[in-house]
Design a protein around this motif. Sequence first.
Motif, mmCIF file in Angstrom:
data_model
loop_
_atom_site.group_PDB
_atom_site.id
_atom_site.type_symbol
_atom_site.label_atom_id
_atom_site.label_comp_id
_atom_site.label_asym_id
_atom_site.label_seq_id
_atom_site.Cartn_x
_atom_site.Cartn_y
_atom_site.Cartn_z
ATOM 1 N N ALA A 182 14.253 -20.400 7.560
ATOM 2 C CA ALA A 182 15.045 -20.676 8.755
ATOM 3 C C ALA A 182 16.414 -20.001 8.729
ATOM 4 C CB ALA A 182 15.214 -22.183 8.910
ATOM 5 N N SER A 186 9.846 -15.799 5.608
ATOM 6 C CA SER A 186 9.011 -16.118 6.765
ATOM 7 C C SER A 186 7.817 -15.184 6.851
ATOM 8 C CB SER A 186 9.838 -16.013 8.055
ATOM 9 O OG SER A 186 10.819 -17.004 8.115
ATOM 10 N N GLN A 244 7.898 -23.125 10.219
ATOM 11 C CA GLN A 244 8.134 -22.940 11.649
ATOM 12 C C GLN A 244 8.929 -24.113 12.214
ATOM 13 O OE1 GLN A 244 7.569 -20.369 13.791
ATOM 14 N NE2 GLN A 244 8.728 -21.683 15.194
ATOM 15 N N ARG A 245 8.675 -25.320 11.736
ATOM 16 C CA ARG A 245 9.440 -26.488 12.166
ATOM 17 C C ARG A 245 10.908 -26.335 11.759
ATOM 18 N NH1 ARG A 245 10.665 -30.620 15.492
ATOM 19 N NH2 ARG A 245 11.282 -32.521 14.390
ATOM 20 N N TRP A 246 11.151 -25.839 10.568
ATOM 21 C CA TRP A 246 12.520 -25.590 10.113
ATOM 22 C C TRP A 246 13.206 -24.568 11.014
ATOM 23 C CZ3 TRP A 246 15.795 -27.447 6.363
ATOM 24 C CH2 TRP A 246 15.273 -28.414 5.497
ATOM 25 N N ARG A 247 12.505 -23.500 11.363
ATOM 26 C CA ARG A 247 13.112 -22.472 12.203
ATOM 27 C C ARG A 247 13.468 -23.034 13.583
ATOM 28 N NH1 ARG A 247 9.185 -19.266 9.668
ATOM 29 N NH2 ARG A 247 7.788 -19.370 11.464
ATOM 30 N N SER A 248 12.614 -23.882 14.118
ATOM 31 C CA SER A 248 12.883 -24.477 15.432
ATOM 32 C C SER A 248 14.139 -25.344 15.398
ATOM 33 C CB SER A 248 11.684 -25.321 15.888
ATOM 34 O OG SER A 248 10.532 -24.521 16.056
ATOM 35 N N THR A 253 24.026 -22.447 7.665
ATOM 36 C CA THR A 253 24.559 -23.796 7.471
ATOM 37 C C THR A 253 24.070 -24.325 6.133
ATOM 38 O OG1 THR A 253 24.659 -24.294 9.832
ATOM 39 C CG2 THR A 253 24.474 -26.175 8.340
ATOM 40 N N ALA A 289 16.560 -25.150 13.255
ATOM 41 C CA ALA A 289 17.736 -24.373 12.854
ATOM 42 C C ALA A 289 18.418 -23.698 14.033
ATOM 43 C CB ALA A 289 17.343 -23.332 11.812
ATOM 44 N N HIS A 290 17.737 -23.601 15.171
ATOM 45 C CA HIS A 290 18.357 -22.988 16.354
ATOM 46 C C HIS A 290 19.608 -23.741 16.784
ATOM 47 C CE1 HIS A 290 15.578 -19.795 17.038
ATOM 48 N NE2 HIS A 290 14.528 -20.598 17.208
ATOM 49 N N ASP A 291 19.702 -25.005 16.440
ATOM 50 C CA ASP A 291 20.852 -25.819 16.841
ATOM 51 C C ASP A 291 21.993 -25.759 15.823
ATOM 52 O OD1 ASP A 291 19.462 -26.662 19.107
ATOM 53 O OD2 ASP A 291 18.525 -28.323 18.023
ATOM 54 N N PRO A 309 24.058 -20.009 11.680
ATOM 55 C CA PRO A 309 23.338 -19.370 10.567
ATOM 56 C C PRO A 309 23.964 -19.727 9.228
ATOM 57 C CG PRO A 309 23.713 -17.804 12.343
ATOM 58 C CD PRO A 309 24.500 -19.034 12.682
#
Length: 489
Positions: free
Chosen positions: A75, A5, A40-44, A53, A46-48, A51
């Motif tokens: 992510a 990142s 950044q889209r991946w990180r958003s 996964t 991945a919050h759901d 870690p």
Amino acid sequence: MGRISGLLAVRAAARPDEVAFLDGTDGRELSWRAVASAAQRWRSLAHDLPPRTRMGLVAADPLAFTSAYLGCLAAGLTAVPVDPRLPAAELDATLDRLRTAVVATDRPDLVPRRPAWVLGRGGPRPVRATRPRPAGTAVRPAVLLTSSGTTGAPKGIPLSEWQLLHTARRVARHHRLGPGERGYTPLPLFHVNAQVMGLLATVVGGGSLVVDQRFSAGEYWDRVTRWAPTWLNTVPAILASLARRPAPPAAVADRIRFARSASAPLSPGIARRFTARTGIGVLETYGMSEAAGQITANPLDPALRRAGSVGLPVGVGLVVAAPDGTALPPGERGEVRLRGRQVVSRYLDLDGPGERIRPARGADGWLSTGDVGVRDADGYLTLDGRVDDVINRGGEQIYPREIEDVLLAHPAVGTAAVVGAPDERLGQVPVAFVTAASAAGLERALQDWCGHRLPRHKRPAVIEVTAALPLGPTGKVLRRELRVEAGGR
């Protein structure tokens, strides 16, 4: 913010609109800004997810894979690259065996019954509900690769983000892949070579990379001319094919610093033919998934490269050892063994009902590669093949490469592979398979050729001219298929 990142953010801040990756077929581009935005889209999303996964990456489009692979790492998920060309049943079984929780793909129809994210230019878009990480996952690496399975059941190779970036930095430094450099790779992106030597080394070095879905001999030089790379990522099968085709324009060849060869030992004959035809020097290297890619490489200075050798160790401990593990002196053949923090310490056995961890190294800390090699007095390593490929003819050990290099030195031979065939009296005898433009009279000519260049016990019992050798996705000869054919005589 993780290491990947942070690197992507630095690239996007310094040169947001510069091309980072582009598709060699149609010229579509990803700028550094676009890569960072997709991450950044991946990180958003991945919050759901828990870690690390496991995210199966099944993407035929090279830019879709590139964005997904880097985004997945950024992510904090586990990237599990899978060959998108697998038949549906085999793909489904592979995803099950690797215990993927979600599949990120540009072809959701390939995985109709699985949680899926569809890949697009701006990042992934969930189209089916995700689920928690499957029970029974034994490790949580940054990337989970699998072995080829050529010497047994495929095993999982877990690599950390540190291991991947450490190797990528060594690659970028050794090859001098700075901001002004552009690579071209038509190698499969689900393999460690294209991931680390291509994608991650580009991120680390700050240059750009042309990614192609597959190697096309007829269009290769047209694409190189169009996209103007300064270095080429190749394998011996590609070099052998290009050595038989028309040369690129001199102005194109002059711009290219080297053609990097990996994946399998390169015959000096093929290297000479390629350079003679194109004017481009070959930089032979050696790597494997267990070391996150690169292990050895020849020097950048052409005067210091050694034909037939994969070069010197690059930041990794390496010995050529006897069967008992004792390091052998220069000039003696043995098994190549590796040690270092970047070398995996454990494998995952994937062929049972649950994942099982087993050591990848011995008690002394060394990993046995299964490759046979010899080092010279200056430390340069030459590979002779796999331990399992050695032919035992009446008690005498024959290394296939010795015969293959002789066959490849014949001007009519395009590619060659030698395997052992069963023999009632001697146990095994060498059998050769070669490709050539014309088969007329070639078998007899090659027997005479070998008769003048090889001792009697190393001469092939049979030489078969065939239309093509069976190759794996990275250009390695599938010797197990040739052994079956040779054993059926």
